[in-house]
Scaffold this active site. Structure first.
Site, PDB file in Angstrom:
ATOM      1  N   ARG A 153       0.858  -1.193   0.000  1.00  0.00           N
ATOM      2  CA  ARG A 153       0.000   0.000   0.000  1.00  0.00           C
ATOM      3  C   ARG A 153       0.888   1.234   0.000  1.00  0.00           C
ATOM      4  NH1 ARG A 153      -1.714   2.601   5.338  1.00  0.00           N
ATOM      5  NH2 ARG A 153      -2.263   4.618   4.521  1.00  0.00           N
ATOM      6  N   HIS A 189      -2.979  10.896   1.265  1.00  0.00           N
ATOM      7  CA  HIS A 189      -2.363  10.710   2.581  1.00  0.00           C
ATOM      8  C   HIS A 189      -1.816  12.074   3.024  1.00  0.00           C
ATOM      9  CE1 HIS A 189      -0.469   7.478   5.328  1.00  0.00           C
ATOM     10  NE2 HIS A 189      -0.121   8.634   5.856  1.00  0.00           N
ATOM     11  N   GLU A 195      -6.854   8.109   6.937  1.00  0.00           N
ATOM     12  CA  GLU A 195      -7.066   8.740   8.248  1.00  0.00           C
ATOM     13  C   GLU A 195      -7.560  10.183   8.186  1.00  0.00           C
ATOM     14  OE1 GLU A 195      -3.526   8.492  10.633  1.00  0.00           O
ATOM     15  OE2 GLU A 195      -3.313   6.340  10.393  1.00  0.00           O
ATOM     16  N   ASN A 243      -6.323   1.524  10.645  1.00  0.00           N
ATOM     17  CA  ASN A 243      -4.971   1.788  11.162  1.00  0.00           C
ATOM     18  C   ASN A 243      -5.092   1.826  12.668  1.00  0.00           C
ATOM     19  OD1 ASN A 243      -4.322   2.110   8.498  1.00  0.00           O
ATOM     20  ND2 ASN A 243      -3.797   4.279   8.635  1.00  0.00           N
ATOM     21  N   GLU A 267      -2.554  -0.411   8.713  1.00  0.00           N
ATOM     22  CA  GLU A 267      -1.338   0.032   9.414  1.00  0.00           C
ATOM     23  C   GLU A 267      -1.351  -0.510  10.825  1.00  0.00           C
ATOM     24  OE1 GLU A 267      -0.484   4.256   9.771  1.00  0.00           O
ATOM     25  OE2 GLU A 267      -0.898   4.565   7.643  1.00  0.00           O
TER      26      GLU A 267
END
Ligand code: IFM
Length: 445
Positions: free
Chosen positions: A75, A119, A164, A286, A346
């Site tokens: 990833r 990200h 996130e 995550n 994660e």
């Protein structure tokens, strides 16, 4: 130790700004992290992602490492400003070419590319016109997602919309310790809502373009009251709303937690919640630990984080090693959110690695951490949680945001002077675990 089924996906994760470097090459535009990291006092040691792991040039070596590790999937994220230097409009072909080469190299090595579209590195040009405080950014994100899918979608079968958004909103817009360094409740609410909206719009766009597996990633962790008493229980639920449910509930339930409704009133428009609620093919989770909080009227929103209890093991980030969090979080998803298919996208730890004279790192603490958390994944699976894969964070030591290069999460040590990569003991342990489909007991120094 629990074992995992044949089809369980093993992987490792990275992100663009944390490893790529080449910040000013081949037409890449600026991101909010370029701006932020060049501001004095923002990042430990004044570090920036200008060079990072120089992955932009050394991706061939990094693919070799992935092959050696034996992962099924890798990833990584795409740098939005590398593809669209102004955030919208003009496409930078050279930027897309880099991801073409990366994807082709991965496929040749037998490693499935799992492409994360965002990200945290928003193009600075979009920030200048309001960034995530502006609704339009959600539509620009969907356009950008389409550009990437159009270019890589013939070879990639997994796209992850966002990484996130809850942490991005919290640290970047409420606490101001990440880019773009804002800190107000109103900005937090606007950013979180527009990130949620962007996820929904991006999902819709891609769903109509191809039959890829689509998911998105949240960083979740159980929130515990740090002291006995109803008042502490109450604020732990409030903290949970800010920390976790601000993105989780809209995505899976189509509503915001009641505690957050007043602050969101000004930004939510008719029809938004329908856009945001989506049945993704999988949810990326995550997870690193848990939060312990107490009531503290003097703190922001009246809640204070306590940190780990006395005597608890901590990572180099100061986070508590609390493997049980993995089990608790997966069971919460099973019981309160309809047991969606989950991939752990994660999990990992920063420890102060001490290389020997040859650069070898006997990172027994990291190995023990990973083994303990994986055991909880296995336990949750046995209890019926629908977990389909596990990705360690991270392949390489890298730019750990506000902490710079001082905190090392990699399975592979990076010497930032020479860019030499040296697999740590945890790398060999993970390779064996993957090969056996089962966490290997003990650790090898
Ligand atoms: O390095 C970060 C990553 O970018 C997002 N999740 C948490 C990691 C460790 O802090």
């Amino acid at each position: 130790m629990g074992s995992f089924p044949e089809e369980f996906v093993w992987g490792v994760s990275t992100s663009a700004y944390q490893i790529e470097g080449a910040a000013r090459e081949d037409g890449r535009g600026e991101s909010i992290w370029d701006t932020f990291s060049r501001e004095e006092g923002r990042i430990a040691g004044g570090d920036t992602g200008d060079v990072a792991c120089d992955h932009y040039h050394r991706y061939g070596r990094d693919i070799e490492l992935l092959k050696q590790l034996g992962v099924d999937a890798y990833r990584f994220s795409i740098s939005w400003p590398r593809v669209l230097p102004e955030g919208k409009g003009r496409v930078n072909r050279k930027g897309l070419d880099f991801y073409d080469r990366l994807v082709d190299g991965l496929l040749e090595a037998g490693v499935a590319p799992w492409v994360c579209l965002y990200h945290w590195d928003l193009p600075q040009a979009l920030e200048d016109s309001g960034g995530w405080l502006d609704r339009d950014t959600a539509w620009y994100f969907a356009d950008y997602a389409e550009t990437v899918a159009d270019s890589l979608g013939d070879r990639v079968d997994r796209f992850l919309l966002m990484n996130e958004p809850n942490v991005h909103a919290l640290l970047g817009y409420l606490l101001g310790i990440h880019a773009p360094g804002r800190h107000s409740i109103g900005e937090f609410a606007a950013a979180a809502h527009h990130l949620n909206l962007a996820t929904g719009l991006g999902y819709e766009r891609l769903r109509h373009m191809g039959d890829w597996q689509l998911g998105t990633i949240l960083n979740l962790e159980p929130v515990h009251a740090g002291r006995e008493g109803d008042e502490h229980e109450e604020v732990s639920s409030l903290f949970d709303a800010f920390r976790n449910r601000v993105c989780l509930d809209p995505l899976l339930k189509g509503e915001y937690p009641a505690q957050l409704a007043p602050m969101l009133e000004a930004v939510v428009r008719d029809g938004d919640m329908q856009q945001i609620r989506r049945e993704m093919d999988f949810l990326g989770l995550n997870l690193y630990g848990r939060s312990r909080v107490i009531l503290d009227p003097g703190s922001l929103v009246g809640v204070r984080e306590l940190g780990p209890p006395e005597g608890a093991q901590r990572t180099d980030m100061g986070w508590e090693v609390y493997p049980q969090a993995m089990y608790e979080q997966l069971l919460e998803l099973r019981d309160k959110y309809g047991n969606p298919p989950v991939v752990i996208t994660e999990n990992g730890a920063a420890f102060e690695d001490r290389p020997d004279a040859t650069g070898h790192v006997a990172d027994t603490e990291r190995t023990a951490y990973l083994a303990a958390y994986l055991e909880q994944v296995a336990r949750a699976r046995e209890a019926g949680a629908d977990v389909r894969g596990y990705f360690a964070w991270s392949l390489l030591d890298n730019f750990e945001w506000a902490e710079g290069y001082g905190k090392r999460f990699g399975l592979v040590r990076v010497d930032f002077e020479t860019q030499e990569r040296i697999p740590k003991a945890s790398f060999h342990w993970y390779r064996e675990t993957i090969a056996r489909n089962e966490p290997v007991a003990g650790s090898r120094g």
